[in-house]
Structure formats: structure tokens, C-alpha cells
Design an enzyme around this catalytic site. Sequence first.
Site, short mmCIF file in Angstrom:
data_model
loop_
_atom_site.label_atom_id
_atom_site.label_comp_id
_atom_site.label_asym_id
_atom_site.label_seq_id
_atom_site.Cartn_x
_atom_site.Cartn_y
_atom_site.Cartn_z
N ARG A 27 11.24 -1.98 10.72
CA ARG A 27 10.01 -1.52 11.93
C ARG A 27 10.36 -2.49 12.79
NH1 ARG A 27 4.97 -0.01 8.24
NH2 ARG A 27 4.15 -1.17 10.25
N LYS A 64 0.92 -1.43 0.15
CA LYS A 64 0.21 -0.13 0.07
C LYS A 64 0.97 1.25 0.08
CE LYS A 64 -2.24 -0.85 3.90
NZ LYS A 64 -1.83 -2.14 4.21
N ARG A 96 11.75 -6.72 5.16
CA ARG A 96 11.67 -5.45 4.90
C ARG A 96 12.69 -4.37 5.51
NH1 ARG A 96 5.86 -2.61 4.63
NH2 ARG A 96 5.75 -2.96 7.16
N ARG A 122 -0.48 -8.72 13.24
CA ARG A 122 -1.15 -7.78 12.15
C ARG A 122 -1.99 -8.37 11.17
NH1 ARG A 122 4.40 -5.35 10.47
NH2 ARG A 122 3.15 -3.93 9.11
N ARG A 143 -9.37 1.50 8.89
CA ARG A 143 -9.01 0.04 9.30
C ARG A 143 -10.13 -0.62 9.80
NH1 ARG A 143 -3.11 0.67 8.93
NH2 ARG A 143 -1.98 -1.20 9.08
P1 AMP Z 1 1.13 0.74 8.94
O1 AMP Z 1 2.29 1.62 8.68
O2 AMP Z 1 -0.10 0.99 8.07
O3 AMP Z 1 1.49 -0.69 8.69
O4 AMP Z 1 0.65 0.92 10.27
C1 AMP Z 1 1.33 0.39 11.40
C2 AMP Z 1 0.45 0.33 12.81
O5 AMP Z 1 0.07 1.67 12.99
C3 AMP Z 1 -0.58 -0.63 12.85
O6 AMP Z 1 -0.14 -1.99 12.93
C4 AMP Z 1 -1.39 -0.04 13.75
O7 AMP Z 1 -0.92 -0.31 15.01
C5 AMP Z 1 -1.25 1.63 13.72
N1 AMP Z 1 -2.23 2.13 12.63
C6 AMP Z 1 -1.88 2.45 11.43
N2 AMP Z 1 -3.31 2.95 10.94
C7 AMP Z 1 -4.11 2.57 11.75
C8 AMP Z 1 -5.46 2.64 11.62
N3 AMP Z 1 -6.29 3.25 10.62
N4 AMP Z 1 -6.25 2.37 12.77
C9 AMP Z 1 -5.60 1.86 14.14
N5 AMP Z 1 -4.36 1.76 13.97
C10 AMP Z 1 -3.45 2.06 12.89
#
Ligand code: AMP
Length: 213
Positions: free
Chosen positions: A160, A13, A127, A171, A88
Site C-alpha cells: 500500500r 482489524k 506488509r 497514521r 475513526r
Molecule cells: P485503512 O485501510 O483502514 O488503514 O484506511 C486507510 C486510509 O483510508 C486511512 O489512513 C484514511 O486515510 C482513510 N480512511 C479509512 N477509514 C476512514 C475513516 N473512517 N475516516 C477517515 N479516513 C478513513
Amino acid sequence: MRIILLGPPGAGKGTQAKSMSESLGIVHISSGDLLRDHQARGTELGSTARSYMQQGLLVPDELIIGMIQERIKLSDAEKGYVLDGFPRTVEQAGALEAALEKQGETIDRVANIRVSEEELIMRLGGRWICRHCQRPYHEVNAAPRKHGECDDCEGELYQREDDVPEAVSKRIKVFAEQTVPLIGYYNGKGNLVEVDGEGSIEDVRESLLSAVS
Ligand code: AMP
């Protein structure tokens, strides 16, 4: 144009949203990047979010919704945006829709990027991300020219905290339980498109651009 990219962690994404935003001339808004930026700046939101993120859990809706509502009000989002990682949950989608409705706006397209679980585990395990420009690399499939350094901006590459195996499985599980219901939600609204996320970055990019145009 307002676009949402849906898909499991590791679906691409971030990479695709960045490229789409450049092609379409609209901003890329990543909820994960915004949260990591809060952490780097040491804000209260950043430190609250960190404990959830490290475990691979979702940050509570009320914190995320407020953060995104503020972001989409900024002037650079007037022409449109690609939302990456938000919404989400169905509750987040409802809050977004209500906020947009007040301004007579809607989401134009929701693209769901599909990738198998085996592929996701492989991708996230290797990654590395640029600390400066957020460009992702993979130690086997998309290695940087120089070890530990971004090809684009020479930024330092890091892994990360939530790309460790326990958080990755969590996740993926959280995605299946809390985010997959959004696919039905947007399908019911008639603006969902499905895209195969297992081709090359360029192939997925082409499919996404033709699906949203
Ligand atoms: P990402 O970078 O999109 O993989 O997000 C990393 C982490 O941030 C996720 O595993 C959640 O802990 C938190 N996070 C990101 N976006 C959201 C969201 N829309 N709702 C809740 N937690 C989020």
C-alpha cells in the site's frame, strides 16, 4: 449483530474482521477497502480521498459518513456487519449512532484491539496485500508460498502507498489523536471490550469471538 473493530493501523482489524464475518455470517465492511475501490474505479470520492490517504491523514468526516451510511443500507447488511476502520472520530461515531437510531438499531459490541507501537511499525513495514481478495501477508512473519502471489486466489500482491515509513508514523499519530477518544466514548456506553492483539492470528480470533458473543 453489529460490531465495530477499533484499533491502530496494523492491529489486524482487516484479517480479524474477515474471519469474524465468516464465523458469524455477517458482512465485513472496511472503510479503507471501500475508499481503495473508489480509487480503482476512478470516482470523484476516490481521487479526493487519495491525497489524504497517501499522507496518512483521515479523509474528511462528511465524505466517509455518507459512504458508510449508503453501505450499511444495502440488503446484505440487514443481518449485521463487522465495521473495520469506521468510525475513526467521535463525530463519525455520533453520525453512525444517529443513523442507526432512526431505524431502531444499535451497535452491539465494540472491540478494541491493542498492539504496541513497535509491533505496528514492524508489521506495516513488511506488509503485502492481495490486489484481488485483500488478504494481507508479511514478508517475514506470514510470507506467501510463492513470491508476489496470493496463496488463496493467486492474485498479485502489492504494498500500500500509505505503508511507507512517513505515512505509517503519521497514521499512528492520527490514531492516537483522533481515534483513541472513541475508546472512552464507547466505554461510557458500556459496550466496549478490550482484546490483546499481539498473540497469533488464531489466538486473537478466539479472544475476539468470545468477547463479542
Ligand atoms: P485503512 O485501510 O483502514 O488503514 O484506511 C486507510 C486510509 O483510508 C486511512 O489512513 C484514511 O486515510 C482513510 N480512511 C479509512 N477509514 C476512514 C475513516 N473512517 N475516516 C477517515 N479516513 C478513513
